[in-house]
Design a protein around this motif. Structure first.
Motif, PDB file in Angstrom:
ATOM      1  N   UNK A 192       0.833  -1.211   0.000  1.00  0.00           N
ATOM      2  CA  UNK A 192       0.000   0.000   0.000  1.00  0.00           C
ATOM      3  C   UNK A 192       0.865   1.258   0.000  1.00  0.00           C
ATOM      4  N   UNK A 193       1.889   1.283   0.823  1.00  0.00           N
ATOM      5  CA  UNK A 193       2.711   2.494   0.888  1.00  0.00           C
ATOM      6  C   UNK A 193       3.508   2.703  -0.399  1.00  0.00           C
ATOM      7  N   UNK A 201       3.777   0.018  14.127  1.00  0.00           N
ATOM      8  CA  UNK A 201       3.882   1.476  14.001  1.00  0.00           C
ATOM      9  C   UNK A 201       5.217   1.862  13.382  1.00  0.00           C
ATOM     10  N   UNK A 202       6.287   1.268  13.878  1.00  0.00           N
ATOM     11  CA  UNK A 202       7.619   1.629  13.385  1.00  0.00           C
ATOM     12  C   UNK A 202       7.777   1.291  11.911  1.00  0.00           C
ATOM     13  N   UNK A 203       7.173   0.195  11.468  1.00  0.00           N
ATOM     14  CA  UNK A 203       7.220  -0.136  10.050  1.00  0.00           C
ATOM     15  C   UNK A 203       6.493   0.923   9.228  1.00  0.00           C
ATOM     16  N   UNK A 204       5.290   1.306   9.651  1.00  0.00           N
ATOM     17  CA  UNK A 204       4.541   2.335   8.912  1.00  0.00           C
ATOM     18  C   UNK A 204       5.325   3.638   8.870  1.00  0.00           C
ATOM     19  N   UNK A 205       5.889   4.020   9.970  1.00  0.00           N
ATOM     20  CA  UNK A 205       6.683   5.247  10.017  1.00  0.00           C
ATOM     21  C   UNK A 205       7.866   5.162   9.055  1.00  0.00           C
ATOM     22  N   UNK A 206       8.546   4.028   9.040  1.00  0.00           N
ATOM     23  CA  UNK A 206       9.718   3.881   8.163  1.00  0.00           C
ATOM     24  C   UNK A 206       9.347   3.896   6.687  1.00  0.00           C
ATOM     25  N   UNK A 211       2.826   9.033  14.975  1.00  0.00           N
ATOM     26  CA  UNK A 211       1.800   9.197  13.950  1.00  0.00           C
ATOM     27  C   UNK A 211       0.443   9.338  14.621  1.00  0.00           C
ATOM     28  N   UNK A 212      -0.528   9.950  13.938  1.00  0.00           N
ATOM     29  CA  UNK A 212      -1.877  10.050  14.498  1.00  0.00           C
ATOM     30  C   UNK A 212      -2.483   8.667  14.730  1.00  0.00           C
ATOM     31  N   UNK A 213      -3.281   8.568  15.792  1.00  0.00           N
ATOM     32  CA  UNK A 213      -3.940   7.310  16.139  1.00  0.00           C
ATOM     33  C   UNK A 213      -5.419   7.427  15.805  1.00  0.00           C
TER      34      UNK A 213
END
Length: 419
Positions: free
Chosen positions: A201-202, A233-238, A265-267
């Motif tokens: 997706x990213x 979370x860390x994966x999405x941020x990266x 990131x927003x929750x």
């Protein structure tokens, strides 16, 4: 003197109102069903719950809930306010929840009980993390100002592969969507593993942003155990993602607090399961009370259902929920949690939502209202954009539809007699 927190309830009981209130106050602080050694006047003054107000609302036919002590006795309803010293719990939200919404629901002098509001001392609000991004931060990350974020939910909710999900996201990005979220049922299953879905997706979202300058906000459902949520979370941020999602009732307040203190990131906070906490009018929570705890814990977005929704909630309750999120938790700390309208939303509900709230500070998430548009998802997004532009400009829906083929098709499809 310790600052105090307050809770409002609607109580139904077959015993004298003052006696029932005293029983609840004792059960939820220093007392029990009989006096015990050590419960001195000094201890009560320091730690006991206090009855702040009782308003008699009159007689009722009988108990709403099973197990009442004297089910055939006359019953009365009352509005009750209790308070507790913050020193009892400190700023611990899980223990505050146990205090204001614990064993009191089970007392046999209680024929019905609903928690309707919570008020917190500034000391407690200051000690809790609260939303890190809220409306302002969400708008900045999504690049949307002055209007609602138009969003959707990946449908089918479950069963798509990572590549199929990414292909749908590509279509939605091209359609001009602002916000996309995983369904709450989609987490880390074998058909669509979290890591593979996130990467697929990213890749699409980043490529679209490189081409257009617009990065679509995608709320990835990372609901799980605390260590899993942190790693996800860390994966999405990266990967350059701009939002994560968690199911509040699944992870609990401790899970939300741990996630909030880790997150950059927003929750996006989903309320699935809300019905078992609220559907019976004589038991559970009003949304204002429930959501206040999650705002303190760090929710940036909170679902409020939607007008003319597919569930059982009345429109007045939906609007009251959205307004509750705009109520400051304390004078020095304004509320910033963003309401999320969803559940059977289409272009038909836009004018009513605007008329009731008169604010664009919301996420308007339509699943079938976009994906099932007869002319495709791009037309579904356009219909919502045109409907919101018309509503905010005071142009009636029927007139706006004359100038927007996408909106006209949505009115035909989703209105009376539509497919």
């Amino acid at each position: 003197m310790s600052p105090r927190l307050e809770a409002d309830y609607i109580l139904e009981t077959p015993v004298a109102l003052e006696k029932a209130a005293a029983t609840i106050a004792g059960e939820q602080s220093s007392g029990t069903f009989r006096p015990v050694p050590g419960e001195t006047a000094e201890l009560k003054a320091r730690s006991a719950a206090r009855i702040e107000a009782i308003t008699d609302l009159g007689p009722i036919p009988g108990p709403a809930l099973p197990g009442a002590a004297t089910p055939h006795a006359p019953h009365r309803r009352a509005r009750l306010t209790l308070s507790w010293p913050l020193a009892n719990t400190g700023p611990s939200l899980p223990n505050i929840l146990a205090t204001v919404a614990g064993n009191l629901f089970e007392l046999n002098c209680v024929a019905a009980l609903r928690l309707t509001a919570l008020r917190f001392p500034p000391e407690l609000v200051a000690a809790c993390p609260g939303p890190a991004f809220g409306t302002t931060g969400t708008r900045t990350l999504a690049g949307v100002q002055g209007r609602p974020l138009i969003g959707t939910i990946i449908k089918p909710s479950i069963g798509l592969s990572p590549d199929e999900t990414a292909a749908m996201v590509a279509t939605l990005c091209q359609a001009g969507i602002d916000f996309i979220k995983d369904d709450e049922l989609q987490a880390d299953g074998a058909v669509c593993p979290f890591d593979a879905r996130a990467r697929a997706v990213m890749a699409v979202i980043n490529a679209h942003a490189d081409r257009t300058g617009k990065k679509v906000m995608y709320a990835f459902n990372l609901t799980g155990e605390v260590d899993e949520m942190r790693a996800r979370h860390d994966l999405i941020l990266s990967l350059g993602g701009t939002c994560i999602m968690a199911s509040a009732n699944s992870i609990g307040l401790t899970g939300m607090l741990a996630l909030r203190r880790h997150a950059q990131l927003p929750i996006h906070t989903h309320r699935n399961g809300w019905g078992y906490l609220s559907r019976h009018p004589g038991l559970g929570f009003d949304y204002a009370a429930w959501s206040a705890l999650w705002r303190l814990a760090g929710a940036d977005h909170l679902h409020v259902n939607g007008l003319a929704n597919k569930f059982c909630e009345a429109d007045g309750s939906v609007i009251a929920s959205a307004r509750a999120l705009a109520t400051p938790l304390s004078p020095g700390r304004p509320a910033t949690a963003m309401p999320v309208f969803s559940s059977g939303q289409t272009a038909l509900q836009v004018h009513g939502t605007w008329a009731a709230l008169h604010t664009p500070d919301l996420i308007f998430a339509a699943g079938g209202g976009i994906m099932a548009h007869p002319d495709g998802p791009a037309a579904g997004v356009r219909a919502l954009q045109d409907a919101w532009a018309a509503a905010m400009s005071g142009i009636p829906l029927d007139l706006a539809a004359k100038d927007s083929p996408a909106l006209a098709a949505a009115v035909r499809a989703y209105g009376p007699g539509g497919a």
